[in-house]
Design a protein around this motif. Structure first.
Motif, PDB file in Angstrom:
ATOM      1  N   LEU A  47      -7.754   2.854   3.064  1.00 52.51           N
ATOM      2  CA  LEU A  47      -8.929   3.304   2.319  1.00 52.51           C
ATOM      3  C   LEU A  47      -9.509   4.600   2.876  1.00 52.51           C
TER       4      LEU A  47
ATOM      5  N   SER B 192     -16.265   1.958  -2.076  1.00 49.48           N
ATOM      6  CA  SER B 192     -15.495   0.718  -2.183  1.00 49.48           C
ATOM      7  C   SER B 192     -16.371  -0.525  -2.226  1.00 49.48           C
TER       8      SER B 192
ATOM      9  N   ASN C 127       0.816  -1.212   0.000  1.00 49.74           N
ATOM     10  CA  ASN C 127       0.000   0.000   0.000  1.00 49.74           C
ATOM     11  C   ASN C 127       0.852   1.267   0.000  1.00 49.74           C
TER      12      ASN C 127
ATOM     13  N   VAL D 194     -11.829   0.213  -5.904  1.00 46.13           N
ATOM     14  CA  VAL D 194     -12.226   1.625  -5.855  1.00 46.13           C
ATOM     15  C   VAL D 194     -11.926   2.271  -7.199  1.00 46.13           C
TER      16      VAL D 194
ATOM     17  N   THR E 230      -7.984  -1.992   3.409  1.00 50.81           N
ATOM     18  CA  THR E 230      -8.887  -1.190   4.231  1.00 50.81           C
ATOM     19  C   THR E 230      -8.149  -0.181   5.085  1.00 50.81           C
TER      20      THR E 230
ATOM     21  N   ASP F  81      -8.863  -6.252   0.860  1.00 50.73           N
ATOM     22  CA  ASP F  81      -8.564  -5.370  -0.267  1.00 50.73           C
ATOM     23  C   ASP F  81      -9.866  -5.022  -0.975  1.00 50.73           C
ATOM     24  N   ASN F  82      -9.930  -3.812  -1.513  1.00 52.78           N
ATOM     25  CA  ASN F  82     -11.185  -3.267  -2.032  1.00 52.78           C
ATOM     26  C   ASN F  82     -11.014  -2.706  -3.437  1.00 52.78           C
TER      27      ASN F  82
ATOM     28  N   PRO G 130      -6.900  -0.894  -3.002  1.00 55.76           N
ATOM     29  CA  PRO G 130      -6.242  -0.619  -1.729  1.00 55.76           C
ATOM     30  C   PRO G 130      -6.778  -1.488  -0.592  1.00 55.76           C
TER      31      PRO G 130
ATOM     32  N   ASP H 178     -15.312   2.859   5.286  1.00 54.54           N
ATOM     33  CA  ASP H 178     -16.295   3.311   4.292  1.00 54.54           C
ATOM     34  C   ASP H 178     -17.650   2.700   4.670  1.00 54.54           C
TER      35      ASP H 178
END
Length: 354
Positions: A80, A119, A56, A265, A77, A262-263, A75, A113
């Motif tokens: 984020l 996300s 990251n 976005v 969390t 992991d997300n 990215p 979020d």
């Protein structure tokens, strides 16, 4: 002649649009199945261009330096929330994401979020210990403790055959957990203790490594690795397919470990947010989502993927934690302010310099 000139003019005018029919994906290395990319390109009639990062910090540094042109980013969390606060992302249009209904409800409760405005959960990994089963057994080492990474008495048996993640958050958390402190502790005294543990262990390590340790473990040149569960799964698959005479084991330390989400976005300045939404919805399809887990052993928050995931993977508690395993896992939290981020940067510089 006039018709030919007109046709050529139309062709030239169309070239820039065709050249821009690309989705730019900024993602961790080896973090999406090639078949998924190929299937999406076929469906959308576009090209997916991938760029990769190892952690990251590398991704954030590049964006902070002004890098643009990315549509989708993946990215974790713990960073984020900061990306949202710094206006790096654009809100999702959920009307374009009907497959969002496939995500398990519990995974949508993201403190970084809360409303899922920016996300979508993609995959999760547990940070644990991967090891060469033959070498560890021959040496009589118990791999189910962070002592295999931090205790000089254990490390002297495997000196030069150990790697740790080249990530300040991951290494700090592992040392804190080993010492009996919370993984997200901000106590300077705890950080000082962690630095001392690392100082004593560092001479026995081969390297800080977040990029190539998986291949080294699979080749047998490294025997123990502070690692992500998905990387250990891939190393094990490679060893078994090659028939190298040893196996790769997963060890979730009894003291505890981190689990990170992991997300997906969309970058604020995404050139093609339409393709980004289309891609997110595509990978949320159960069959497509399952391919990631079957290929690299990533934990999967998509309930529609379960019927398509290999049964032997579903049985690995380090990838799909049972209730007992979950009790030993901690979720990395975002550092609350720039002061803590600067402190972590200083701590990391000192740790690597000593």
């Amino acid at each position: 002649m006039r018709t030919l000139v007109l046709a050529l003019g139309l062709l030239v005018a169309a070239l820039p649009a065709a050249a821009q029919n690309r989705l730019h994906l900024y993602i961790w290395s080896d973090y999406i199945a090639p078949d998924v990319i190929a299937a999406f390109e076929s469906e959308c009639g576009c090209q997916v261009v991938q760029s990769h990062y190892a952690d990251n910090e590398e991704m954030l540094a590049k964006l902070a330096a002004g890098a643009k042109g990315y549509d989708l980013i993946v990215p974790s969390t713990e960073v984020l929330g900061g990306m949202i606060k710094q206006n790096m992302l654009q809100p999702l249009d959920k009307s374009r994401l009907p497959n969002l209904a496939n995500i398990e409800i519990g995974f949508l409760d993201n403190p970084a979020d809360p409303d899922g405005r920016y996300s979508v959960p993609y995959a999760y990994t547990v940070t644990l210990i991967g090891y060469n089963t033959r070498k560890v057994e021959e040496l009589g080492i118990d791999p189910h403790s962070w002592s295999v990474i931090f205790d000089p008495a254990v490390l002297q048996k495997i000196k030069g055959r150990v790697t740790v993640l080249d990530s300040p958050r991951e290494l700090l958390a592992a040392a804190l957990i080993y010492l009996g402190h919370p993984a997200n502790s901000l106590d300077p005294a705890h950080w000082k203790e962690a630095a001392e543990v690392i100082r004593q262990a560092k001479p026995y390590w081969a390297a800080f490594n977040a990029a190539s340790y998986r291949r080294q473990l699979a080749a047998g040149s490294i025997w123990v690795a502070h690692a992500y569960s998905s990387d250990i799964f891939q190393a094990r698959e490679e060893v078994r397919q090659a028939g190298r005479g040893f196996d790769i084991g997963f060890a979730l330390p009894r003291e505890g470990a981190l689990v990170g989400m992991d997300n997906l976005v969309i970058h604020r300045d995404a050139p093609r947010p339409d393709l980004a939404h289309q891609f997110i919805n595509f990978v949320l399809d159960g069959r497509q989502s399952a391919q990631l887990t079957n290929l690299i052993g990533a934990g999967n928050p998509n309930r529609a993927a379960r019927p398509y995931i290999r049964p032997d993977i579903l049985e690995i508690s380090a990838i799909f934690p049972d209730a007992e395993t979950l009790r030993r896992l901690q979720v990395p939290e975002e550092l609350p302010s720039a002061r803590e981020r600067r402190a972590l940067s200083r701590w990391w510089t000192e740790v690597k310099a000593r």
